[in-house]
Scaffold this active site. Structure first.
Site, PDB file in Angstrom:
ATOM      1  N   LYS A 155       3.395  -2.004  -3.080  1.00  0.00           N
ATOM      2  CA  LYS A 155       1.918  -2.536  -2.966  1.00  0.00           C
ATOM      3  C   LYS A 155       0.504  -1.887  -2.987  1.00  0.00           C
ATOM      4  O   LYS A 155       0.024  -2.099  -3.265  1.00  0.00           O
ATOM      5  CB  LYS A 155       2.371  -3.367  -1.427  1.00  0.00           C
ATOM      6  CG  LYS A 155       0.724  -4.385  -1.293  1.00  0.00           C
ATOM      7  CD  LYS A 155       1.104  -4.459   0.299  1.00  0.00           C
ATOM      8  CE  LYS A 155      -0.267  -3.984   0.604  1.00  0.00           C
ATOM      9  NZ  LYS A 155      -0.252  -4.363   1.867  1.00  0.00           N
ATOM     10  N   ASP A 174       1.997  -8.288  -0.371  1.00  0.00           N
ATOM     11  CA  ASP A 174       1.838  -8.997   0.464  1.00  0.00           C
ATOM     12  C   ASP A 174       2.475  -9.802   1.844  1.00  0.00           C
ATOM     13  O   ASP A 174       3.240 -10.730   1.461  1.00  0.00           O
ATOM     14  CB  ASP A 174       0.273  -7.971   1.221  1.00  0.00           C
ATOM     15  CG  ASP A 174      -1.072  -9.584   0.854  1.00  0.00           C
ATOM     16  OD1 ASP A 174       0.095 -10.695   0.410  1.00  0.00           O
ATOM     17  OD2 ASP A 174      -1.688  -9.328   1.711  1.00  0.00           O
TER      18      ASP A 174
END
Ligand code: SF4
Length: 257
Positions: A155, A174
């Site tokens: 991420k 996310d």
């Protein structure tokens, strides 16, 4: 107010509120409906473009390194809090070299408001040392090299590659992208790795960066975790999420939050 009178008032209030809102329609999936059909995905992306044009990360930063550090600190913490902490942090440690020379313990008091500050201090110092020792003080623009840095997972690497380097190597997943991509039936998966793989298959690569930014805004503004504001949502009439709060279309059990 006497008990009987209070009961009547409560019932009238309930009836009034019910008459104002439209009932949520439920039903079975229409045959031939394909939630990841290219034209439906294109429609979703166009509507997001219209509603959230030109959005980017809310994390303040002036360099790839600052963005990397801010993204590591944003785990389990709001961007607003990270933006309060990073000016103090970068004033004291303005370069990767300065942070690499520090001990994690020195950073802990500054990072404390972001939560998990001991691990975060180790990660940001470790990442800075890796950048200085192995990449000449420059944040690499390569997924594998970024992933080799302590505290950097996919991420964070995708945020830096997409937002700073404008390289669409993957999709940032996310908590908002996770939840809303499932509500929109772009994935049925429940782990970030698989969700990213699914999104990379159905979303054109040139939209990977914008999609994440726009969905994160959408998740904060309307498609919140509890009680999404469906009546105000630009995607409402093509969204069949099971937990919609207001609907003009059938909802599908498979479109889970
Ligand atoms: S209609 Fe509701 S559940 Fe669907 S995307 Fe919009 S806010 Fe989210």
């Amino acid at each position: 107010m006497p008990v009987a009178k209070a009961k009547v008032a409560k019932t009238v209030k309930l009836l009034k509120s019910k008459s104002r809102s439209k009932p949520v329609k439920t039903g079975s999936r229409k045959s031939g409906y394909d939630p990841v059909a290219p034209e439906r995905v294109k429609d979703i992306l166009n509507r997001l473009d219209q509603r959230y044009p030109g959005v980017s990360t809310a994390l303040d930063h002036k360099s790839a390194w600052e963005l990397l550090i801010a993204t590591i600190l944003s785990a389990q913490c709001t961007d607003a809090m990270v933006n309060k902490v990073t000016p103090i942090l970068f004033q004291k440690y303005p370069t990767p070299q300065a942070m690499a020379a520090a001990s994690p313990e020195e950073l802990e008091p500054i990072l404390r408001p972001t939560g998990f500050y001991r691990n975060k201090a180790k990660s940001v110092v470790g990442a800075s040392r890796g950048i200085v020792e192995r990449f000449g003080g420059q944040v690499p623009d390569d997924m594998d090299q970024l992933l080799s840095l302590p505290g950097v997972a996919r991420k964070t690497a995708n945020v830096v590659l997409g937002t700073w380097f404008r390289k669409a190597v993957g999709v940032v997943v996310d908590t908002h992208v996770h939840r809303i991509s499932r509500r929109l039936e772009l994935t049925k998966a429940d782990n970030p790795k698989q969700i990213e793989q699914d999104l990379m298959k159905v979303i054109p690569q040139e939209k990977w960066i914008d999609y994440s930014h726009q969905i994160i805004y959408h998740g904060r503004a309307l498609c919140v975790a509890r009680k999404p504001r469906c009546a105000e949502c630009p995607l409402e009439n093509i969204c069949h999420a099971a937990d919609k709060t207001w609907s003009t279309v059938e909802i599908h059990k498979s479109a889970q939050p």
